[in-house]
Motif scaffolding. Structure first.
Motif, short mmCIF file in Angstrom:
data_model
loop_
_atom_site.label_atom_id
_atom_site.label_comp_id
_atom_site.label_asym_id
_atom_site.label_seq_id
_atom_site.Cartn_x
_atom_site.Cartn_y
_atom_site.Cartn_z
N ASP A 268 -44.01 -0.74 -5.93
CA ASP A 268 -44.80 0.15 -6.78
C ASP A 268 -44.41 1.61 -6.62
OD1 ASP A 268 -47.33 -1.54 -7.93
OD2 ASP A 268 -46.64 -2.32 -6.01
N ASP A 269 -43.81 1.95 -5.48
CA ASP A 269 -43.36 3.33 -5.27
C ASP A 269 -42.36 3.33 -4.13
OD1 ASP A 269 -43.07 6.04 -5.61
OD2 ASP A 269 -45.15 6.55 -5.17
N ARG B 225 -50.00 10.21 -2.31
CA ARG B 225 -49.20 9.15 -2.94
C ARG B 225 -49.84 7.79 -2.73
NH1 ARG B 225 -43.73 11.03 -3.68
NH2 ARG B 225 -43.05 8.93 -4.25
N ILE B 226 -50.30 7.53 -1.49
CA ILE B 226 -50.93 6.24 -1.20
C ILE B 226 -52.19 6.06 -2.03
CG2 ILE B 226 -52.16 4.93 0.58
CD1 ILE B 226 -50.13 6.03 2.59
N SER C 64 -42.16 15.62 -5.93
CA SER C 64 -41.90 14.21 -5.66
C SER C 64 -42.59 13.30 -6.66
CB SER C 64 -42.35 13.85 -4.23
OG SER C 64 -43.76 13.95 -4.11
N GLN C 65 -43.74 13.73 -7.19
CA GLN C 65 -44.46 12.93 -8.18
C GLN C 65 -43.81 13.04 -9.55
OE1 GLN C 65 -47.01 10.89 -7.99
NE2 GLN C 65 -47.98 11.28 -6.04
N ILE C 66 -43.31 14.21 -9.89
CA ILE C 66 -42.76 14.42 -11.23
C ILE C 66 -41.36 13.83 -11.38
CG2 ILE C 66 -41.96 16.17 -12.87
CD1 ILE C 66 -44.18 17.95 -11.97
N TYR C 67 -40.54 14.03 -10.34
CA TYR C 67 -39.14 13.65 -10.47
C TYR C 67 -38.75 12.42 -9.65
CZ TYR C 67 -38.64 18.12 -12.81
OH TYR C 67 -38.79 19.17 -13.69
N SER C 68 -39.58 11.98 -8.70
CA SER C 68 -39.34 10.77 -7.92
C SER C 68 -37.95 10.72 -7.30
CB SER C 68 -39.56 9.53 -8.79
OG SER C 68 -40.88 9.48 -9.27
#
Length: 231
Positions: free
Chosen positions: A95-96, A110-111, A175-179
């Motif tokens: 999932d991530d 994130r979790i 980190s959330q936008i571009y992973s």
């Protein structure tokens, strides 16, 4: 929230301590085989492990768990940060994929986000003062007026809203936008914040005050009028 963590490295001790401080319930197992047994016999909100484990690869573990119909969200925590590993893990059913090292607040965010998505506990909208964020339509209203945000601007504001009242670092937003894929310079987050503030202020002068800069740490979304009235 119950977390299953494969803890065979020293850096995972620090991760486990962080999660305990956040009042997560963490079950630690030493390897992939023990993880699969635990996941089959117990219920967990999320499973965390590395792509490198002493008895099997994380990729094989993902495949085995999904083949055995283990539906708990899977999140990879690894110092291996190449794009090929991330893509493979996600394609197999993770999932991530979170690259280490990571700050405690970012890991927690994130979790929590993964668990919310998996359990369907995403509210149709969020209200912060006069800001309304419609998560399903992906639109934002301020004081009853539509705010013309780009997709990435919406994502930034949504992240801040989900952690309202708490600071998110620029690295956490990145980190959330571009992973981890084709990440630009971190200053792009300052640009997004500036544009969002200007669009809110254009509707009403105090709109830009909703996003606070926490110097040296990041940004925070707040409802300034509510804070003033409570003071």
């Amino acid at each position: 929230m119950r977390i299953l963590l494969v803890d065979d490295k020293a850096n995972h001790d620090a991760l486990n301590a962080t999660m305990r401080l956040e009042k997560f319930s963490v079950k630690r197992v030493p390897n992939g085989a023990a993880m699969i047994v635990a996941a089959q016999s117990e219920s967990f909100d999320i499973i965390l492990f590395d792509v490198l484990m002493p008895d099997m690869s994380g990729f094989d573990a993902i495949s085995q768990m999904r083949a055995n119909l283990i539906e708990a969200p899977i999140c990879i925590l690894s110092e291996v940060g190449n794009a090929a590993s991330k893509i493979r893990a996600l394609e197999l059913g993770a999932d991530d994929y979170i690259q280490l090292p990571i700050k405690a607040e970012e890991l927690t965010a994130r979790i929590e986000a993964i668990i919310r998505r998996a359990s369907g506990h995403i509210a149709s909208h969020l209200d912060i003062g006069d800001i309304r964020i419609d998560n399903r339509a992906r639109v934002v209203f301020f004081a009853g007026n539509l705010v013309p945000l780009t997709n990435k601007e919406f994502t930034v504001l949504e992240l801040l809203a989900n952690r309202r009242g708490r600071t998110i670092s620029k690295e956490g937003i990145m980190s959330q936008i571009y992973s981890g894929h084709d990440e630009p310079n971190g200053k792009i987050i300052d640009v997004f914040i500036c544009k969002i503030r200007k669009k809110l202020a254009k509707i009403r002068g105090d709109g830009g005050d909703y996003i606070a800069t926490v110097w040296g740490k990041g940004y925070m979304l707040r409802a300034p009028h509510a804070e003033q009235s409570a003071a």
